[in-house]
Design a protein around this motif. Structure first.
Motif, PDB file in Angstrom:
ATOM      1  N   ASP A 185     -15.966  39.558  18.735  1.00 25.46           N
ATOM      2  CA  ASP A 185     -14.628  39.727  19.301  1.00 25.46           C
ATOM      3  C   ASP A 185     -13.956  40.921  18.635  1.00 25.46           C
ATOM      4  OD1 ASP A 185     -13.994  38.775  16.810  1.00 25.46           O
ATOM      5  OD2 ASP A 185     -12.965  36.985  17.507  1.00 25.46           O
ATOM      6  N   THR A 186     -12.698  41.156  18.931  1.00 27.00           N
ATOM      7  CA  THR A 186     -12.020  42.346  18.412  1.00 27.00           C
ATOM      8  C   THR A 186     -11.777  42.284  16.913  1.00 27.00           C
ATOM      9  OG1 THR A 186      -9.911  41.351  19.025  1.00 27.00           O
ATOM     10  CG2 THR A 186     -10.897  42.895  20.586  1.00 27.00           C
TER      11      THR A 186
ATOM     12  N   PHE B 116     -16.846  46.079  25.386  1.00 25.88           N
ATOM     13  CA  PHE B 116     -16.977  47.420  24.834  1.00 25.88           C
ATOM     14  C   PHE B 116     -18.422  47.595  24.387  1.00 25.88           C
ATOM     15  CE2 PHE B 116     -12.501  46.469  24.241  1.00 25.88           C
ATOM     16  CZ  PHE B 116     -11.910  47.639  24.682  1.00 25.88           C
TER      17      PHE B 116
ATOM     18  N   ASP C 179     -21.749  50.618  23.270  1.00 22.28           N
ATOM     19  CA  ASP C 179     -22.192  51.941  22.854  1.00 22.28           C
ATOM     20  C   ASP C 179     -22.766  52.670  24.071  1.00 22.28           C
ATOM     21  OD1 ASP C 179     -22.857  54.045  21.298  1.00 22.28           O
ATOM     22  OD2 ASP C 179     -24.351  53.016  20.092  1.00 22.28           O
TER      23      ASP C 179
ATOM     24  N   VAL D 252     -17.938  53.210  24.846  1.00 17.77           N
ATOM     25  CA  VAL D 252     -17.276  53.923  23.757  1.00 17.77           C
ATOM     26  C   VAL D 252     -18.172  55.092  23.366  1.00 17.77           C
ATOM     27  CG1 VAL D 252     -16.369  53.740  21.430  1.00 17.77           C
ATOM     28  CG2 VAL D 252     -16.228  51.786  22.963  1.00 17.77           C
TER      29      VAL D 252
ATOM     30  N   PRO E  66     -13.650  54.571  17.645  1.00 17.78           N
ATOM     31  CA  PRO E  66     -12.865  53.380  17.966  1.00 17.78           C
ATOM     32  C   PRO E  66     -13.743  52.275  18.557  1.00 17.78           C
ATOM     33  CG  PRO E  66     -11.856  55.340  18.894  1.00 17.78           C
ATOM     34  CD  PRO E  66     -13.183  55.753  18.350  1.00 17.78           C
ATOM     35  N   ARG E  67     -13.471  51.047  18.187  1.00 19.74           N
ATOM     36  CA  ARG E  67     -14.149  49.835  18.647  1.00 19.74           C
ATOM     37  C   ARG E  67     -15.574  49.696  18.133  1.00 19.74           C
ATOM     38  NH1 ARG E  67     -10.297  46.543  19.644  1.00 19.74           N
ATOM     39  NH2 ARG E  67      -8.843  47.320  21.168  1.00 19.74           N
ATOM     40  N   ARG E  68     -16.254  50.787  17.851  1.00 18.93           N
ATOM     41  CA  ARG E  68     -17.633  50.697  17.387  1.00 18.93           C
ATOM     42  C   ARG E  68     -17.693  50.226  15.935  1.00 18.93           C
ATOM     43  NH1 ARG E  68     -21.988  55.549  17.891  1.00 18.93           N
ATOM     44  NH2 ARG E  68     -23.710  54.482  16.924  1.00 18.93           N
TER      45      ARG E  68
ATOM     46  N   VAL F 187     -16.094  47.959  14.569  1.00 22.08           N
ATOM     47  CA  VAL F 187     -15.969  46.504  14.476  1.00 22.08           C
ATOM     48  C   VAL F 187     -17.353  45.867  14.408  1.00 22.08           C
ATOM     49  CG1 VAL F 187     -15.092  44.449  15.637  1.00 22.08           C
ATOM     50  CG2 VAL F 187     -13.772  46.554  15.693  1.00 22.08           C
TER      51      VAL F 187
END
Length: 189
Positions: A58-59, A97, A99, A121, A133-135, A137
């Motif tokens: 999750d985020t 999200f 890669d 992303v 960003p987001r990666r 996580v």
């Protein structure tokens, strides 16, 4: 294929001449790692022999699902299995999200069939280290999992056992956060 590229010793033996006069170095037994059973493979792009782990988080970086398979299976081909697992558990999930390696037809088809929005992303152009960003996580979650001895290498015979060990490690991490909300770091097991 499923086999790694032959080593120099195998090439020498194929020609008839032994690789070393005594048949090998006693400190490095031949085929020591290949005694493990279970599905394993060779990924020529990443130059990896063994297995690959796919995690859905999750985020905040907590585990939603995990999939372990032989390394010769392409990343995009195995994603539909993981997406089906997490969509069944989290029916409210709407966006994923991913890669840029997952910008392939099998992933797009799985997202379409499961009514998910796929957001790719991409890396930011530039030199040096840049936080994507987001990666980060997912990378942070993999770093948390890498602290566990049983997950630092592939000790397990079956991929299902490896998936269970990932789940147990994340359960322990989440229980520690609930029990000690002010402590930042989890002590090693």
């Amino acid at each position: 294929g499923n086999d790694p590229p032959p080593s120099a010793g195998h090439a020498a033996r194929a020609g008839g001449a032994p690789a070393q006069p005594d048949g090998g170095d006693h400190r490095h037994p031949e085929r020591e790692d290949h005694r493990k059973r279970g599905p394993r493979g060779w990924d020529a792009a990443k130059k990896v022999w063994g297995r690959k782990r796919h995690v859905a988080v999750d985020t905040s970086g907590l585990l939603l699902g995990v999939l372990v398979h032989a390394a010769n299976v392409q990343d995009a081909d195995s994603t539909s299995t993981l997406l089906k697992r997490i969509k069944r558990l989290y029916c409210w999930l709407q966006a994923v999200f991913a890669d840029s390696i997952y910008n392939r037809l099998p992933v797009l088809l799985a997202c379409f069939l499961l009514r998910l929005t796929l957001i790719i992303v991409r890396r930011i152009a530039g030199t040096g280290f840049i936080v994507v960003p987001r990666r980060w996580v997912v990378e942070r979650t993999l770093g948390w999992l890498g602290r566990w001895r049983r997950l630092s290498k592939d000790y397990e015979e079956l991929p299902e056992v490896s998936e269970t060990m990932v789940t147990l490690a994340m359960i322990r991490l989440m229980l520690h956060r609930l029990a000690h909300p002010n402590r930042r770091r989890l002590l090693p097991p």
